[in-house]
Design a protein around this motif. Structure first.
Motif: not given
Length: 292
Positions: A19-23, A29-31, A48-54
């Motif tokens: 598992k990745l840490s949140r940071p 996700l930014t990449s 860009n299907v990732a644009a709205a992902v947070v």
């Protein structure tokens, strides 16, 4: 019947479903958003299907303080890790630990920005996850950092055999180009930890220990990302001189790390700064009062 002792199973890099840490997840996700944005601009994808992902903050863990021996390698661990590093990975890890550069700054560092005579490094550029060269993350990222004698000697030796390339990088790949972060982790940092015995039992997504086909525990490198060496560097800048540190004030630590604000430095490392000698002073006061 003869029984053969088998070595423990060790997993590196992509072999481990970790598992990745949140940071770190936010960075990935930014990449991904940047890649898809560029693909959309080129007409390779419709949207860009990732644009709205947070990635939301986890209130349970967001304010957990970094711990030495858990998130920050100890001095002894750093020593054996660097000692176990082979070939071109040794100068990379040495510089990460004793200069405190971000991974992107290590990958973008040029020889023209390393002043071996003046014993300092000038951070002027970085290489992002897409291997694009650009300016440091902020104005504060453009900075000079003094070099310790052991780093100077290591870099002098490395410069003689460093692969040459048009970019003039200090830590390039074998062809002289920009080194991938995954290579630094999976071929350099993690194997050095395994060789040095700096490992922990691997766990599955439910937090249960992993075992191989023979029922033996599976081990992984204790520190996943090279950013842990930057954490070590910060702790070394902060620690008392009596404990082997430099005992620098917060503002100087901020400057050397290239943080955009002192708030960032204190939010991440504030709990590591010495709290002074209040307990000793109070004890002395109590003793003097009892004698009055």
């Amino acid at each position: 019947m003869c029984h053969t002792e088998t070595a423990p199973t060790v997993l590196l890099g992509p072999q481990l479903n970790r598992k990745l840490s949140r940071p770190m997840a936010r960075k990935v996700l930014t990449s991904l958003k940047s890649i898809l944005k560029d693909a959309q601009r080129r007409g390779n994808v419709a949207q860009n299907v990732a644009a709205a992902v947070v990635i939301k903050k986890d209130k349970r863990t967001e304010n957990v303080k970094l711990k030495v021996g858990v998130d920050i390698p100890t001095t002894q661990e750093v020593g054996v890790i660097i000692g176990a590093a082979k070939g071109r990975w040794r100068p990379v890890l040495m510089t990460a630990a004793f200069v405190g550069l971000r991974a992107s700054e290590l990958r973008g560092l040029r020889w023209k920005d390393v002043d071996l005579k003046g014993e300092k490094i000038h951070v002027r550029q970085r290489a992002d996850r897409l291997n694009q060269i650009g300016r440091p993350k902020s104005a504060a990222g453009d900075r000079e950092i003094p070099l310790r004698p052991i780093v100077l000697q290591t870099l002098r030796e490395w410069k003689l055999v460093c692969p040459k390339g048009d970019l003039g990088l200090v830590f390039p790949n074998g062809d002289g180009g920009i080194e991938n972060l995954s290579n630094i982790l999976q071929r350099g940092f993690q194997p050095a930890q395994v060789t040095a015995g700096v490992m922990v039992p691997a766990k599955d997504e439910h937090g249960k220990p992993l075992r191989d086909g023979n029922g033996k525990p599976v081990f992984v490198a204790k520190y996943y990302g090279i950013h842990s060496l930057r954490h070590f560097h910060a702790s070394w800048l902060i620690n008392r001189k009596a404990d082997g540190g430099l005992e620098l004030p917060p503002k100087e630590v901020q400057t050397r790390l290239g943080h955009s604000s002192i708030t960032m430095t204190l939010d991440v490392y504030g709990h590591l700064f010495p709290r002074g000698r209040e307990d000793v002073e109070i004890t002395d006061l109590e003793r003097s009062l009892s004698l009055a």
